[in-house]
Every structure is written in structure tokens, then in C-alpha cells.
Design a protein around this motif. Structure first.
Motif, PDB file in Angstrom:
ATOM      1  N   ASP A  40      30.755  39.353  50.967  1.00  0.00           N
ATOM      2  CA  ASP A  40      31.936  39.511  51.820  1.00  0.00           C
ATOM      3  C   ASP A  40      33.239  39.434  51.038  1.00  0.00           C
ATOM      4  O   ASP A  40      34.296  39.820  51.551  1.00  0.00           O
ATOM      5  CB  ASP A  40      31.954  38.438  52.916  1.00  0.00           C
ATOM      6  CG  ASP A  40      30.785  38.582  53.884  1.00  0.00           C
ATOM      7  OD1 ASP A  40      30.562  39.716  54.345  1.00  0.00           O
ATOM      8  OD2 ASP A  40      30.114  37.573  54.165  1.00  0.00           O
ATOM      9  N   PHE A  41      33.182  38.934  49.816  1.00  0.00           N
ATOM     10  CA  PHE A  41      34.399  38.706  49.032  1.00  0.00           C
ATOM     11  C   PHE A  41      34.635  39.833  48.034  1.00  0.00           C
ATOM     12  O   PHE A  41      33.702  40.395  47.468  1.00  0.00           O
ATOM     13  CB  PHE A  41      34.309  37.380  48.277  1.00  0.00           C
ATOM     14  CG  PHE A  41      34.345  36.167  49.166  1.00  0.00           C
ATOM     15  CD1 PHE A  41      35.549  35.574  49.505  1.00  0.00           C
ATOM     16  CD2 PHE A  41      33.171  35.627  49.675  1.00  0.00           C
ATOM     17  CE1 PHE A  41      35.583  34.459  50.322  1.00  0.00           C
ATOM     18  CE2 PHE A  41      33.192  34.512  50.500  1.00  0.00           C
ATOM     19  CZ  PHE A  41      34.405  33.935  50.821  1.00  0.00           C
ATOM     20  N   ARG A  42      35.909  40.143  47.825  1.00  0.00           N
ATOM     21  CA  ARG A  42      36.330  41.078  46.799  1.00  0.00           C
ATOM     22  C   ARG A  42      37.306  40.337  45.890  1.00  0.00           C
ATOM     23  O   ARG A  42      38.310  39.807  46.355  1.00  0.00           O
ATOM     24  CB  ARG A  42      37.036  42.302  47.405  1.00  0.00           C
ATOM     25  CG  ARG A  42      36.238  43.004  48.483  1.00  0.00           C
ATOM     26  CD  ARG A  42      35.078  43.792  47.909  1.00  0.00           C
ATOM     27  NE  ARG A  42      34.408  44.555  48.950  1.00  0.00           N
ATOM     28  CZ  ARG A  42      33.414  44.087  49.701  1.00  0.00           C
ATOM     29  NH1 ARG A  42      32.994  42.830  49.538  1.00  0.00           N
ATOM     30  NH2 ARG A  42      32.846  44.858  50.612  1.00  0.00           N
ATOM     31  N   LEU A  43      37.008  40.299  44.595  1.00  0.00           N
ATOM     32  CA  LEU A  43      37.871  39.580  43.664  1.00  0.00           C
ATOM     33  C   LEU A  43      38.180  40.472  42.474  1.00  0.00           C
ATOM     34  O   LEU A  43      37.278  41.058  41.874  1.00  0.00           O
ATOM     35  CB  LEU A  43      37.204  38.281  43.193  1.00  0.00           C
ATOM     36  CG  LEU A  43      38.053  37.367  42.295  1.00  0.00           C
ATOM     37  CD1 LEU A  43      37.689  35.897  42.531  1.00  0.00           C
ATOM     38  CD2 LEU A  43      37.887  37.696  40.811  1.00  0.00           C
ATOM     39  N   LYS A  44      39.463  40.567  42.166  1.00  0.00           N
ATOM     40  CA  LYS A  44      39.916  41.302  40.991  1.00  0.00           C
ATOM     41  C   LYS A  44      40.627  40.337  40.045  1.00  0.00           C
ATOM     42  O   LYS A  44      41.447  39.528  40.472  1.00  0.00           O
ATOM     43  CB  LYS A  44      40.869  42.436  41.384  1.00  0.00           C
ATOM     44  CG  LYS A  44      40.192  43.580  42.122  1.00  0.00           C
ATOM     45  CD  LYS A  44      41.188  44.693  42.403  1.00  0.00           C
ATOM     46  CE  LYS A  44      40.522  45.857  43.128  1.00  0.00           C
ATOM     47  NZ  LYS A  44      41.492  46.959  43.390  1.00  0.00           N
ATOM     48  N   ASP A  45      40.283  40.433  38.783  1.00  0.00           N
ATOM     49  CA  ASP A  45      40.904  39.650  37.716  1.00  0.00           C
ATOM     50  C   ASP A  45      41.695  40.618  36.852  1.00  0.00           C
ATOM     51  O   ASP A  45      41.122  41.503  36.201  1.00  0.00           O
ATOM     52  CB  ASP A  45      39.810  38.949  36.899  1.00  0.00           C
ATOM     53  CG  ASP A  45      40.355  37.985  35.872  1.00  0.00           C
ATOM     54  OD1 ASP A  45      41.378  38.311  35.245  1.00  0.00           O
ATOM     55  OD2 ASP A  45      39.766  36.905  35.674  1.00  0.00           O
ATOM     56  N   ASN A  46      43.027  40.490  36.878  1.00  0.00           N
ATOM     57  CA  ASN A  46      43.909  41.435  36.193  1.00  0.00           C
ATOM     58  C   ASN A  46      43.575  42.879  36.559  1.00  0.00           C
ATOM     59  O   ASN A  46      43.546  43.773  35.709  1.00  0.00           O
ATOM     60  CB  ASN A  46      43.845  41.237  34.671  1.00  0.00           C
ATOM     61  CG  ASN A  46      44.744  40.106  34.195  1.00  0.00           C
ATOM     62  OD1 ASN A  46      45.607  39.628  34.936  1.00  0.00           O
ATOM     63  ND2 ASN A  46      44.541  39.661  32.969  1.00  0.00           N
ATOM     64  N   GLY A  47      43.315  43.086  37.842  1.00  0.00           N
ATOM     65  CA  GLY A  47      43.074  44.419  38.360  1.00  0.00           C
ATOM     66  C   GLY A  47      41.649  44.922  38.220  1.00  0.00           C
ATOM     67  O   GLY A  47      41.332  46.021  38.715  1.00  0.00           O
ATOM     68  N   GLY A 268      35.517  42.871  31.416  1.00  0.00           N
ATOM     69  CA  GLY A 268      36.481  43.961  31.400  1.00  0.00           C
ATOM     70  C   GLY A 268      37.913  43.537  31.216  1.00  0.00           C
ATOM     71  O   GLY A 268      38.831  44.346  31.368  1.00  0.00           O
ATOM     72  N   VAL A 269      38.145  42.245  30.904  1.00  0.00           N
ATOM     73  CA  VAL A 269      39.510  41.740  30.699  1.00  0.00           C
ATOM     74  C   VAL A 269      39.536  40.854  29.466  1.00  0.00           C
ATOM     75  O   VAL A 269      38.517  40.282  29.064  1.00  0.00           O
ATOM     76  CB  VAL A 269      40.006  40.939  31.923  1.00  0.00           C
ATOM     77  CG1 VAL A 269      40.141  41.826  33.139  1.00  0.00           C
ATOM     78  CG2 VAL A 269      39.072  39.761  32.224  1.00  0.00           C
ATOM     79  N   GLU A 270      40.700  40.732  28.880  1.00  0.00           N
ATOM     80  CA  GLU A 270      40.877  39.804  27.769  1.00  0.00           C
ATOM     81  C   GLU A 270      40.734  38.374  28.284  1.00  0.00           C
ATOM     82  O   GLU A 270      41.266  38.031  29.335  1.00  0.00           O
ATOM     83  CB  GLU A 270      42.253  39.998  27.124  1.00  0.00           C
ATOM     84  CG  GLU A 270      42.431  41.330  26.418  1.00  0.00           C
ATOM     85  CD  GLU A 270      41.604  41.445  25.152  1.00  0.00           C
ATOM     86  OE1 GLU A 270      41.287  40.375  24.566  1.00  0.00           O
ATOM     87  OE2 GLU A 270      41.273  42.569  24.764  1.00  0.00           O
ATOM     88  N   ARG A 271      40.040  37.546  27.523  1.00  0.00           N
ATOM     89  CA  ARG A 271      39.803  36.188  27.992  1.00  0.00           C
ATOM     90  C   ARG A 271      41.069  35.327  27.910  1.00  0.00           C
ATOM     91  O   ARG A 271      41.368  34.595  28.835  1.00  0.00           O
ATOM     92  CB  ARG A 271      38.692  35.521  27.160  1.00  0.00           C
ATOM     93  CG  ARG A 271      37.336  36.092  27.449  1.00  0.00           C
ATOM     94  CD  ARG A 271      36.897  35.836  28.883  1.00  0.00           C
ATOM     95  NE  ARG A 271      36.781  34.409  29.165  1.00  0.00           N
ATOM     96  CZ  ARG A 271      37.229  33.839  30.286  1.00  0.00           C
ATOM     97  NH1 ARG A 271      37.855  34.558  31.189  1.00  0.00           N
ATOM     98  NH2 ARG A 271      37.069  32.550  30.484  1.00  0.00           N
ATOM     99  N   THR A 272      41.785  35.390  26.803  1.00  0.00           N
ATOM    100  CA  THR A 272      42.951  34.534  26.655  1.00  0.00           C
ATOM    101  C   THR A 272      44.172  35.162  27.312  1.00  0.00           C
ATOM    102  O   THR A 272      44.250  36.374  27.500  1.00  0.00           O
ATOM    103  CB  THR A 272      43.247  34.270  25.168  1.00  0.00           C
ATOM    104  OG1 THR A 272      43.433  35.521  24.502  1.00  0.00           O
ATOM    105  CG2 THR A 272      42.101  33.519  24.515  1.00  0.00           C
ATOM    106  N   GLY A 273      45.104  34.305  27.678  1.00  0.00           N
ATOM    107  CA  GLY A 273      46.336  34.775  28.301  1.00  0.00           C
ATOM    108  C   GLY A 273      46.347  34.556  29.806  1.00  0.00           C
ATOM    109  O   GLY A 273      45.509  33.852  30.365  1.00  0.00           O
ATOM    110  N   ARG A 274      47.313  35.191  30.460  1.00  0.00           N
ATOM    111  CA  ARG A 274      47.491  35.018  31.896  1.00  0.00           C
ATOM    112  C   ARG A 274      46.609  35.993  32.670  1.00  0.00           C
ATOM    113  O   ARG A 274      46.534  37.172  32.345  1.00  0.00           O
ATOM    114  CB  ARG A 274      48.956  35.226  32.279  1.00  0.00           C
ATOM    115  CG  ARG A 274      49.240  35.056  33.760  1.00  0.00           C
ATOM    116  CD  ARG A 274      50.718  35.130  34.064  1.00  0.00           C
ATOM    117  NE  ARG A 274      51.439  34.034  33.439  1.00  0.00           N
ATOM    118  CZ  ARG A 274      52.753  33.848  33.588  1.00  0.00           C
ATOM    119  NH1 ARG A 274      53.470  34.694  34.306  1.00  0.00           N
ATOM    120  NH2 ARG A 274      53.351  32.824  33.009  1.00  0.00           N
TER     121      ARG A 274
END
Length: 302
Positions: A40-47, A268-274
Motif C-alpha cells: 500500500d505504500f509508495r516511497l521515493k528516496d531522492n526521487g 539507485g541513489v548515492e548513500r552519503t549526503g542529504r
């Protein structure tokens, strides 16, 4: 004041651990929505869409940190209602949950460290007396930066007035909120300032203005606390009277009990940073509240 932070090492995880945990609150018409599943959930991390798992709440206890303003302005009935409110909150914790008590005026005091013995917290609360100025920003910074107990940290902060004694800057709080794994809820009784508002009134084709009305305005101080809370997935709970404090603390307890805990391995995203988060639920008419962002340093995860 910062000894509470400096006395403990920050949470550091091995670089191979890449699981991220996100607390999510789902409501409909202010009532918790139950029975949701991971799909039921949709989650995006940095898009970038992430595949999430739903963690059994029974396996993820809460470590609740009560951070209470005990400055001189709380003397009298307000302190009585505040202690009652804290007692209501503590009474609803589960057997595996932990609680800690921090009070602040112009200085910060750790009254009881995190543990499952809520009676020790209640006893420490009973001994609290109100005096001094108010260092909200410094106190909140410590509560967000310190490592608490073994469960998912939940900070419930009460204050009844503006900061008068802190050293830290506003941005320090927002950065701490982004870096902390805690969910922050803020309860305040400060009456908002009011400003005049002219009411538009039609007169034929022309537009004139009627009598002046007064409307509440969110102060910069309240906005800061609200933004910090919302960054972590928590909320601001204003009350217009100290008598309503027990109700506010009860509502926070209900919300924390009804939370969902999502877990995912960031891909699919860089680990470090915001990291900016977007969390939604595939149902109509629901409100979703979750952490808006988090920050990862080298070798650490939230």
C-alpha cells in the motif's frame, strides 16, 4: 549543557549496513488508518522509487523521551497539568517500550535515562519544580542528537513560551532534525500573536474593505519548532489551555502506537549526503505523515 550529547558516542553503523527505517503515520479524518500492508505504500528516496518492507511494530519498541519546559512560567496549575499529561503518556507505553525524562529551564537536566521502568520516570517527574528561564533550542538539539535506549526514538517536547536562554542557532535545530532518527512531536501553549486583517466586501462592481478583524499569526519561533517536527515525520500540537495538555499527550501516544515502520535498502541513489523522502499511500482521503529527509555521513545510516 551539551554534556548530555558529548558524553555519548553517536550511532555509527558498518558501511555494509544500508537499511533505512522510516516511521509513517496514516490518518483519515484524524483517525489512524490500520490494516495497511507494504504494497500500500509508495516511497521515493531522492526521487527514486524504493522497495519497502513493513516491520512488525511488536519487534520495534519505542524509546520515548519526554522533554518538558519547567521554567518559571510553568509554576502553579500549569505544572500540575503538565505532570498529569506526562503520566497519561507513560501509562500507555508497552511492556517493551522505554521512557526517559529531560527537563529544561535555562539549563538542561536529565532526570531519568531511558529504561522500561516507567515508575522511575514518574517518581522523577513528581520531584520536578519550576524555575528559571527557557532554553528550548539548546534542549531540543541535545534530545535530537543524543542516542537514546534501544527502540525507535520518539521525542515529545513541551514548551509554553519563547526561548530566552539558548546559545544555538535556528539552523542547528533543523540540521539536527534532518540527521536524527527520532520522531519529534511538539506541544505548545503559547498564545499566537494576532494581526489586523481587512475583510473585503463587494459594493457594486467596486471592491471596498469592511471592518478590521484580527487573525492569529504563526510566529517565527513556533514555525521553527513545527518545521523541525515535520522534518522528522512528527507534528506540532498547539493547545489553548494547560488543561488540554493531557489530551494532546494522549493523541501523540495514540499516533505513535498506530505508526507503521517501513524498512528498505536504498538503491539507485548515492548513500552519503542529504536524502529527500516522499511517502504516499494508495488510498483516497488519507493523510500521510513521514520523515521528509535524512542525512547520511560516511559510514552511517539513519
Amino acid at each position: 549543557l551539551l554534556a548530555l550529547v558529548l558524553g555519548q558516542e553517536p550511532a555509527v553503523f558498518p558501511t555494509q549496513v544500508e537499511l533505512v527505517y522510516v516511521d509513517v503515520f496514516v490518518t483519515k479524518k484524524d483517525a489512524p488508518v490500520t490494516g495497511l500492508e507494504a504494497r500500500d505504500f509508495r516511497l521515493k528516496d531522492n526521487g527514486v522509487r524504493q522497495r519497502v518492507e513493513l516491520v512488525d511494530r511488536e519487534l520495534v519498541p519505542t524509546t520515548a523521551v519526554l522533554a518538558l519546559d519547567t521554567s518559571a512560567s510553568v509554576i502553579g496549575p500549569k505544572l500540575v497539568h503538565l505532570k498529569e499529561a506526562a503520566g497519561v503518556f507513560l501509562a500507555g507505553l508497552g511492556d517493551r517500550d522505554e521512557a526517559a525524562l529531560v527537563t529544561f529551564s535555562h539549563k538542561l537536566v536529565l532526570r531519568q535515562d531511558a529504561g522500561r521502568d516507567t515508575s522511575a520516570v514518574e517518581a522523577a517527574l513528581d520531584r520536578v519544580r519550576a524555575r528559571g528561564g527557557t532554553a528550548v533550542i539548546d534542549a531540543l538539539y541535545v534530545c535530537l542528537k543524543r542516542r537514546w535506549g534501544t527502540g525507535r526514538p520518539l521525542v515529545v517536547l513541551f514548551t509554553d513560551g519563547r526561548d530566552s536562554a539558548s546559545w544555538l542557532a535556528n539552523e542547528d535545530i533543523l540540521e539536527a532534525a534532518r540527521e536524527s532518527s527520532a520522531v519529534l512531536h511538539v506541544v505548545g501553549t503559547e498564545a499566537p500573536p494576532r494581526r489586523p486583517r481587512e475583510r473585503p466586501r463587494a459594493a457594486g462592481s467596486a471592491r471596498t474593505f469592511g471592518a478590521v478583524a484580527w487573525e492569529p499569526v504563526e510566529s517565527g519561533y513556533v514555525r521553527l519548532l513545527r518545521q523541525a517536527a515535520e522534518t522528522t515525520g512528527g507534528a506540532n500540537w498547539p493547545v489553548d489551555s494547560a488543561r488540554r495538555l493531557p489530551d494532546a499527550f494522549l493523541r501523540i501516544r495514540v499516533a505513535s502506537t498506530a505508526r507503521y515502520v517501513l524498512r528498505y535498502e536504498a538503491t539507485g541513489v548515492e548513500r552519503t549526503g542529504r536524502h529527500r523522502l516522499e511517502v504516499s499511500v494508495g488510498r483516497r482521503g488519507v493523510e500521510v505523515r513521514a520523515r521528509q529527509e535524512y542525512v547520511v555521513g560516511a559510514g552511517t545510516v539513519p
